[in-house]
Structures are given as structure tokens and as C-alpha cells.
Design a protein around this motif. Sequence first.
Motif, PDB file in Angstrom:
ATOM      1  N   GLY A  89       0.812  -1.212   0.000  1.00 33.46           N
ATOM      2  CA  GLY A  89       0.000   0.000   0.000  1.00 33.46           C
ATOM      3  C   GLY A  89       0.836   1.249   0.000  1.00 33.46           C
ATOM      4  O   GLY A  89       1.943   1.276  -0.541  1.00 33.46           O
ATOM      5  N   ARG A  91       0.583   5.912   0.579  1.00 33.01           N
ATOM      6  CA  ARG A  91      -0.189   7.143   0.408  1.00 33.01           C
ATOM      7  C   ARG A  91       0.124   7.754  -0.953  1.00 33.01           C
ATOM      8  O   ARG A  91       1.228   7.605  -1.485  1.00 33.01           O
ATOM      9  N   SER A 185      -5.897   6.282  -1.975  1.00 29.71           N
ATOM     10  CA  SER A 185      -4.642   6.563  -1.276  1.00 29.71           C
ATOM     11  C   SER A 185      -4.454   8.038  -0.980  1.00 29.71           C
ATOM     12  O   SER A 185      -3.534   8.404  -0.239  1.00 29.71           O
ATOM     13  N   GLU A 189      -3.993   5.812   4.161  1.00 36.12           N
ATOM     14  CA  GLU A 189      -2.780   5.052   3.888  1.00 36.12           C
ATOM     15  C   GLU A 189      -3.195   3.608   3.647  1.00 36.12           C
ATOM     16  O   GLU A 189      -3.585   2.893   4.586  1.00 36.12           O
TER      17      GLU A 189
END
Length: 228
Positions: A89, A91, A185, A189
Amino acid sequence: MTYAIAPHANACVPVAGTDMRFPVHRIYCIGRNYADHAHEMGSVVDRKNPIFFAKPADAIVTSNGDVPYPPMTNELHHEVEMIVALATGGRDIAVDDALEHVYAYGVGLDLTRRDLQLIAKSKGNPWDTAKGFDCSAPVSDLHRVRDIGHPDCIGLRLSVNGEMRQQTELGNMLFSVAEIIHELSRFYELKSGDLIFTGTPAGVALLNRGDHFHAELAGVATLEGRII
């Protein structure tokens, strides 16, 4: 570590073709991602403002399990959707980099207490009780990108008691998978273990006790279940 009470088991989804299970961190959903569904709900499509909501991780129902009819509603609706499972993942993920974070795909239902949702919308209230209830997210086994690639312009279908209810192609999504990941995103987060429901096409309708549903992401995943 000593817990004050016994910890709950982590929600997880089987990975097709393996003995592994995918641990679920969060479940994110996007609304109004097919124009025909937005129109049938009397909503306006706005690509500048994607609509996101969430379900609890333990709302999943796996392995074609029975789905209990939820309390506090007389209008349980089905919404068939492609599911995206994230391996990594971050941001502010760029659109061009977004698919690198995808681990697997599947198919599922975003079950909705439609009467509660309409009441909440009419009062300007949140949709939480309409979307985030127990067993509101039946999901198929997950199929890894390494095995199937990234689905593109394939069929998404749902039948109930043998009658076709919803049918579309992924190419009709207003936000692509990469764009959904990018937009999400910006707000959150994203992390490994996140599941993303990518929106439903037109044809949402009632489910009743005893109904049998069959969902399919063509050539990739299937999901069956019964409302009890």
C-alpha cells in the motif's frame, strides 16, 4: 503478550489454488462507479468526487457460505462487484504505479439494507448501518495476479435463483482499478491486506430468505451462496 480478553480471529479469505489465506486489514468500497447504477438510484455521476465507504473486515463470508438475512430491514439488496486485494500500500499512489500493489482479484456482493440507506440519505445521515453490518460482504476465493494477470473488459454477472439480475463489463467502470487505488490513497494510507469493492452495475434488487445467488467474474472467479 497478555490480552485483557480473548482476541478475535483475524478475518481472512482463501487464495485459489493454494492452501494460503489472505488476511484482511480493511474493506473499502466505491459507490456510483457504473453510470447505469447511479442513474437507477437517481444519483448524479461526478468523476471529480468519488464516493468511498467502508465495511468492517469481519463482515466477509467466505467459502460459499450461507448468508443470514440481517435484522432491521425489509429491503436487502444485492450489489455484485469485482474485488481487488492489495499486497502492498501507501499514500498518494500514482495511477501508473497503482496496479503494482495488487495481489489478487475476486468477486463479491456488497449487501445493502436499502431501506435504511434511503432513510439516511434523505436526512443527510451516514450510511453505516446500511452497508457495514454483519455478513454484508460475501466474497469468492482470491485469484492471484501472477496466475491470471489483471482482468480487463471481462464480464461481471449475478443471477438469483437462476435469473440474471446484473450484467456488465469491467470496461464500463467510471474509475478504473488503478484510478480507484490512486483516489483511495489520497484519503487513507492503504496497507497490505486491504480489500477494495469496485462498484456495481444496474439491476440491484431484493434478496429474500431462501434465495440462491451466483456471482461471476468471467473466467476468473465465482461465488455462490444462499440467504437464510
